[in-house]
Design a protein around this motif. Structure first.
Motif, PDB file in Angstrom:
ATOM      1  N   SER A  51       0.814  -1.249  -0.070  1.00 33.86           N
ATOM      2  CA  SER A  51       0.194  -0.030   0.030  1.00 33.86           C
ATOM      3  C   SER A  51       0.864   1.185  -0.099  1.00 33.86           C
ATOM      4  CB  SER A  51      -0.850  -0.076   1.253  1.00 33.86           C
ATOM      5  OG  SER A  51      -1.859  -1.111   1.093  1.00 33.86           O
ATOM      6  N   GLU A  52       1.916   1.012   0.881  1.00 35.71           N
ATOM      7  CA  GLU A  52       2.772   2.446   0.975  1.00 35.71           C
ATOM      8  C   GLU A  52       3.313   3.128  -0.572  1.00 35.71           C
ATOM      9  OE1 GLU A  52       6.780   1.055   3.083  1.00 35.71           O
ATOM     10  OE2 GLU A  52       4.935  -0.033   3.781  1.00 35.71           O
ATOM     11  N   TRP A  53       3.838   1.956  -1.315  1.00 30.73           N
ATOM     12  CA  TRP A  53       4.416   2.195  -2.784  1.00 30.73           C
ATOM     13  C   TRP A  53       3.177   2.911  -3.690  1.00 30.73           C
ATOM     14  CZ3 TRP A  53       6.490  -3.462  -4.167  1.00 30.73           C
ATOM     15  CH2 TRP A  53       7.486  -3.788  -3.111  1.00 30.73           C
ATOM     16  N   ILE A  54       1.939   2.345  -3.395  1.00 31.54           N
ATOM     17  CA  ILE A  54       0.875   2.935  -4.137  1.00 31.54           C
ATOM     18  C   ILE A  54       0.842   4.426  -3.604  1.00 31.54           C
ATOM     19  CG2 ILE A  54      -1.605   2.739  -4.839  1.00 31.54           C
ATOM     20  CD1 ILE A  54      -1.219  -0.035  -4.223  1.00 31.54           C
ATOM     21  N   LYS A  55       0.571   4.481  -2.289  1.00 26.34           N
ATOM     22  CA  LYS A  55       0.323   5.936  -1.658  1.00 26.34           C
ATOM     23  C   LYS A  55       1.441   6.853  -2.227  1.00 26.34           C
ATOM     24  CE  LYS A  55      -1.837   4.434   2.724  1.00 26.34           C
ATOM     25  NZ  LYS A  55      -2.918   5.386   2.840  1.00 26.34           N
ATOM     26  N   ASN A  56       2.595   6.468  -2.038  1.00 25.98           N
ATOM     27  CA  ASN A  56       3.551   7.246  -2.587  1.00 25.98           C
ATOM     28  C   ASN A  56       3.687   7.759  -3.912  1.00 25.98           C
ATOM     29  OD1 ASN A  56       4.926   6.885   0.123  1.00 25.98           O
ATOM     30  ND2 ASN A  56       6.643   5.471  -0.657  1.00 25.98           N
ATOM     31  N   SER A  57       3.329   6.704  -4.735  1.00 20.50           N
ATOM     32  CA  SER A  57       3.359   6.954  -6.224  1.00 20.50           C
ATOM     33  C   SER A  57       2.246   8.235  -6.363  1.00 20.50           C
ATOM     34  CB  SER A  57       2.771   5.927  -6.933  1.00 20.50           C
ATOM     35  OG  SER A  57       1.677   5.498  -6.805  1.00 20.50           O
ATOM     36  N   ILE A  58       0.960   8.016  -5.755  1.00 17.80           N
ATOM     37  CA  ILE A  58      -0.032   8.957  -5.800  1.00 17.80           C
ATOM     38  C   ILE A  58       0.323  10.381  -5.088  1.00 17.80           C
ATOM     39  CG2 ILE A  58      -2.479   9.517  -4.909  1.00 17.80           C
ATOM     40  CD1 ILE A  58      -3.210   6.522  -5.026  1.00 17.80           C
ATOM     41  N   GLN A  59       0.947  10.146  -4.225  1.00 17.94           N
ATOM     42  CA  GLN A  59       1.587  11.808  -3.537  1.00 17.94           C
ATOM     43  C   GLN A  59       2.434  12.116  -4.509  1.00 17.94           C
ATOM     44  OE1 GLN A  59       0.096  13.072  -1.164  1.00 17.94           O
ATOM     45  NE2 GLN A  59      -1.019  11.327  -0.481  1.00 17.94           N
ATOM     46  N   MET A  60       3.173  11.472  -5.067  1.00 15.93           N
ATOM     47  CA  MET A  60       4.431  12.330  -6.166  1.00 15.93           C
ATOM     48  C   MET A  60       3.453  12.943  -7.277  1.00 15.93           C
ATOM     49  SD  MET A  60       7.360   9.734  -6.525  1.00 15.93           S
ATOM     50  CE  MET A  60       8.134   8.854  -5.347  1.00 15.93           C
ATOM     51  N   LEU A  61       2.627  12.143  -7.676  1.00 16.31           N
ATOM     52  CA  LEU A  61       1.679  12.750  -8.925  1.00 16.31           C
ATOM     53  C   LEU A  61       0.998  14.081  -8.320  1.00 16.31           C
ATOM     54  CD1 LEU A  61       0.627   9.731 -10.828  1.00 16.31           C
ATOM     55  CD2 LEU A  61       2.536  11.266 -11.488  1.00 16.31           C
ATOM     56  N   LEU A  62       0.405  13.865  -7.216  1.00 20.02           N
ATOM     57  CA  LEU A  62      -0.590  15.057  -6.645  1.00 20.02           C
ATOM     58  C   LEU A  62       0.630  16.143  -6.593  1.00 20.02           C
ATOM     59  CD1 LEU A  62      -2.653  13.363  -4.027  1.00 20.02           C
ATOM     60  CD2 LEU A  62      -3.383  14.368  -6.434  1.00 20.02           C
ATOM     61  N   LEU A  85       4.589  15.214 -13.876  1.00 21.86           N
ATOM     62  CA  LEU A  85       4.870  13.721 -13.985  1.00 21.86           C
ATOM     63  C   LEU A  85       3.989  13.144 -14.936  1.00 21.86           C
ATOM     64  CD1 LEU A  85       6.188  13.119 -10.609  1.00 21.86           C
ATOM     65  CD2 LEU A  85       7.649  13.707 -12.575  1.00 21.86           C
ATOM     66  N   SER A  86       4.441  12.032 -15.579  1.00 27.20           N
ATOM     67  CA  SER A  86       3.031  11.509 -16.397  1.00 27.20           C
ATOM     68  C   SER A  86       2.832  10.182 -15.628  1.00 27.20           C
ATOM     69  CB  SER A  86       3.740  11.071 -17.802  1.00 27.20           C
ATOM     70  OG  SER A  86       4.924  10.468 -17.910  1.00 27.20           O
ATOM     71  N   ALA A  87       3.901   9.560 -15.048  1.00 28.34           N
ATOM     72  CA  ALA A  87       3.603   8.358 -14.229  1.00 28.34           C
ATOM     73  C   ALA A  87       4.551   8.271 -13.116  1.00 28.34           C
ATOM     74  CB  ALA A  87       3.789   7.148 -15.224  1.00 28.34           C
ATOM     75  N   VAL A  88       4.340   7.257 -12.161  1.00 28.57           N
ATOM     76  CA  VAL A  88       5.277   6.892 -11.050  1.00 28.57           C
ATOM     77  C   VAL A  88       5.062   5.271 -11.224  1.00 28.57           C
ATOM     78  CG1 VAL A  88       6.090   7.103  -8.643  1.00 28.57           C
ATOM     79  CG2 VAL A  88       4.945   8.958  -9.806  1.00 28.57           C
ATOM     80  N   VAL A  89       6.234   4.620 -11.200  1.00 28.45           N
ATOM     81  CA  VAL A  89       6.359   3.136 -11.213  1.00 28.45           C
ATOM     82  C   VAL A  89       7.297   2.418 -10.415  1.00 28.45           C
ATOM     83  CG1 VAL A  89       5.523   3.064 -13.773  1.00 28.45           C
ATOM     84  CG2 VAL A  89       8.055   3.054 -13.411  1.00 28.45           C
ATOM     85  N   PRO A  90       7.143   1.393  -9.851  1.00 29.32           N
ATOM     86  CA  PRO A  90       8.261   0.868  -9.136  1.00 29.32           C
ATOM     87  C   PRO A  90       9.385   0.084 -10.146  1.00 29.32           C
ATOM     88  CG  PRO A  90       6.150  -0.183  -8.485  1.00 29.32           C
ATOM     89  CD  PRO A  90       5.810   0.667  -9.737  1.00 29.32           C
ATOM     90  N   PHE A 108       2.428  -2.593 -10.799  1.00 29.21           N
ATOM     91  CA  PHE A 108       1.213  -1.674 -10.517  1.00 29.21           C
ATOM     92  C   PHE A 108       1.989  -0.567 -11.223  1.00 29.21           C
ATOM     93  CE2 PHE A 108       3.354   0.086  -6.679  1.00 29.21           C
ATOM     94  CZ  PHE A 108       3.137   1.195  -6.669  1.00 29.21           C
ATOM     95  N   TRP A 109       1.114   0.301 -11.991  1.00 24.32           N
ATOM     96  CA  TRP A 109       1.692   1.763 -12.687  1.00 24.32           C
ATOM     97  C   TRP A 109       0.654   2.769 -12.200  1.00 24.32           C
ATOM     98  CZ3 TRP A 109       1.014  -1.760 -17.296  1.00 24.32           C
ATOM     99  CH2 TRP A 109       1.843  -2.676 -17.324  1.00 24.32           C
ATOM    100  N   THR A 110       1.296   3.919 -11.680  1.00 23.58           N
ATOM    101  CA  THR A 110       0.171   4.992 -11.436  1.00 23.58           C
ATOM    102  C   THR A 110       0.320   6.016 -12.612  1.00 23.58           C
ATOM    103  OG1 THR A 110       0.382   4.427  -9.064  1.00 23.58           O
ATOM    104  CG2 THR A 110      -0.436   6.588  -9.603  1.00 23.58           C
ATOM    105  N   LEU A 111      -0.821   6.382 -13.092  1.00 23.46           N
ATOM    106  CA  LEU A 111      -0.459   7.416 -14.407  1.00 23.46           C
ATOM    107  C   LEU A 111      -1.364   8.560 -14.134  1.00 23.46           C
ATOM    108  CD1 LEU A 111      -1.496   4.439 -17.047  1.00 23.46           C
ATOM    109  CD2 LEU A 111       0.712   5.029 -16.201  1.00 23.46           C
ATOM    110  N   ARG A 112      -0.912   9.832 -14.347  1.00 28.64           N
ATOM    111  CA  ARG A 112      -1.613  10.805 -14.552  1.00 28.64           C
ATOM    112  C   ARG A 112      -2.159  10.893 -15.849  1.00 28.64           C
ATOM    113  NH1 ARG A 112      -3.146  15.717 -12.474  1.00 28.64           N
ATOM    114  NH2 ARG A 112      -1.969  15.604 -10.384  1.00 28.64           N
TER     115      ARG A 112
END
Length: 242
Positions: free
Chosen positions: A116-127, A132-137, A186-190
């Motif tokens: 969960s913390e990886w997902i949270k971190n990725s969202i926080q970075m994009l916010l 940024l276009s994406a945050v990925v592990p 997972f990949w978090t995309l703006r």
């Protein structure tokens, strides 16, 4: 971020060489339970969807609180591109629910190596950084560095992938620039800077856009066989996730 809409999209298809791997029991729960629950634990995410052509995957994910999107067969072939399934799901969200996310967390059903913390971190970075276009592990991978990799020449001999003329490349790994490989958990995309962007992103995952921030993780792998299931169980137990 009241205005920013954030959705999770769990993706997985049936018809794998390792039968029903996405719902295969891992510590007594289906494999996809782990990515599903990791995202569910993030209060930033306000909508949860699953895209699959497979009723088992859809039903198990629905049990985890994910709304079903039946993926058309042409987007569920081994040759299908992931972005087609993503685009299709976004279209369904808009048409059926009048919902258009700004940030999309794409979860891959065949990996339990996710926190969960990886997902949270990725969202926080994009916010925080809207360009940024994406945050990925990613994994730091120096053993199989691209500078050390070889391609096959037409005469059957090996050759470099790059033109190294005028450069002297060290044979010591630690002298080489850092090499990262994408994890497939997972990949978090703006979306405006990635999937919806007019400019083409980096090959081969062009839908991630051009400004991809890494989160370096110690370990990540996806499931291809029963050995990977055992490895996943070991990782989950080590991390205290079960």
């Amino acid at each position: 971020n009241d205005m920013v809409k954030i959705a999770a999209l769990l993706t997985g298809r049936g018809n794998n060489t390792f039968k029903d791997k996405n719902v295969y029991p891992v510590l007594g729960k289906p494999l996809l339970f782990y990515p599903s629950m990791a995202a569910k634990a993030c209060e930033e995410i306000d909508a949860f969807y699953v895209s699959s052509d497979d009723s088992k995957i859809l039903n198990v994910a629905a049990g985890c609180g994910y709304k079903k999107i039946l993926r058309p067969a042409e987007y569920a072939l081994p040759t299908s591109q992931h972005v087609d399934a993503i685009r299709h799901a976004l279209l369904v969200m808009k048409e059926e629910d009048n919902y258009e996310p700004d940030i999309l967390v794409v979860l891959l059903a065949n990996s339990g190596i996710i926190k969960s913390e990886w997902i949270k971190n990725s969202i926080q970075m994009l916010l925080k950084e809207k360009w940024l276009s994406a945050v990925v592990p990613v994994l730091l991978e120096m053993d199989n560095h691209p500078f050390r990799s070889k391609r096959l020449r037409e005469d059957g001999c090996l050759d470099t992938w790059f033109d190294f003329s005028g450069k002297n490349i060290s044979t010591n790994r630690q002298d080489l620039p850092k090499n990262f490989v994408l994890c497939h958990n997972f990949w978090t995309l703006r979306l405006e800077n990635s999937v919806y962007s007019k400019e083409l992103g980096q090959q081969p995952w062009t839908f991630m856009g051009n400004n991809i921030r890494p989160i370096v993780v110690e370990e990540s792998f996806d499931v291809h066989d029963e050995d990977d299931i055992k490895r996943t169980e070991q990782w989950l137990l080590n991390e205290g996730i079960n």
